[in-house]
Write a protein that holds these residues in place. Structure first.
Motif, PDB file in Angstrom:
ATOM      1  N   ARG A   1      40.685  33.744  49.073  1.00 20.29           N
ATOM      2  CA  ARG A   1      41.958  33.241  48.528  1.00 20.29           C
ATOM      3  C   ARG A   1      42.730  32.451  49.581  1.00 20.29           C
ATOM      4  NH1 ARG A   1      44.365  38.174  44.965  1.00 20.29           N
ATOM      5  NH2 ARG A   1      44.319  36.922  43.086  1.00 20.29           N
TER       6      ARG A   1
ATOM      7  N   GLU B   1      44.679  26.693  44.875  1.00 26.81           N
ATOM      8  CA  GLU B   1      43.626  26.231  43.970  1.00 26.81           C
ATOM      9  C   GLU B   1      42.541  27.281  43.732  1.00 26.81           C
ATOM     10  OE1 GLU B   1      43.966  23.285  42.449  1.00 26.81           O
ATOM     11  OE2 GLU B   1      45.861  23.167  43.537  1.00 26.81           O
ATOM     12  N   CYS B   2      42.661  28.446  44.361  1.00 24.78           N
ATOM     13  CA  CYS B   2      41.631  29.480  44.244  1.00 24.78           C
ATOM     14  C   CYS B   2      41.577  30.030  42.822  1.00 24.78           C
ATOM     15  CB  CYS B   2      41.901  30.618  45.226  1.00 24.78           C
ATOM     16  SG  CYS B   2      40.586  31.840  45.240  1.00 24.78           S
ATOM     17  N   TRP B   3      40.381  30.136  42.289  1.00 26.00           N
ATOM     18  CA  TRP B   3      40.182  30.613  40.929  1.00 26.00           C
ATOM     19  C   TRP B   3      40.057  32.135  40.865  1.00 26.00           C
ATOM     20  CZ3 TRP B   3      35.394  32.960  40.150  1.00 26.00           C
ATOM     21  CH2 TRP B   3      34.433  32.702  41.125  1.00 26.00           C
TER      22      TRP B   3
ATOM     23  N   TYR C   1      41.925  34.669  40.378  1.00 26.31           N
ATOM     24  CA  TYR C   1      43.210  35.171  39.923  1.00 26.31           C
ATOM     25  C   TYR C   1      43.105  36.688  39.706  1.00 26.31           C
ATOM     26  CZ  TYR C   1      40.899  34.388  35.429  1.00 26.31           C
ATOM     27  OH  TYR C   1      40.001  34.380  34.398  1.00 26.31           O
TER      28      TYR C   1
END
Length: 86
Positions: A40, A46-48, A50
């Motif tokens: 992260r 922009e990190c997916w 979540y």
């Protein structure tokens, strides 16, 4: 279908790579949360990864047998960590 399968049977590591690797230690399945945090941090906003996805990954990582199915391949997550020695 397999994803990210690591096969070490015929792996060859060159001498120069072994020499540079002496300053690092590799562990497996010891730091799931730290690895996720590092991913992260590296990818920023922009990190997916979540939170609900991370929680699902964590559940599979911690209790993979809950997801076993007799007619489908088993799902397993493994965490590979590389630490720089001090």
């Amino acid at each position: 279908r397999e994803r990210c399968v690591l096969n070490f049977e015929n792996m060859s590591v060159q001498r120069g790579a072994r020499k540079r690797a002496k300053h690092f230690t590799m562990t497996i399945n010891t730091a799931f949360d730290e690895v996720i945090a590092g991913i992260r941090k590296q990818h920023g906003k922009e990190c997916w990864f979540y939170p609900p996805l991370v929680e699902s990954f964590r559940e599979i990582y911690e209790t993979p047998e809950k997801f076993d199915h007799p007619k489908k391949p088993n799902v397993r997550f493994h965490c590979f960590e590389v630490w720089e020695d001090e």
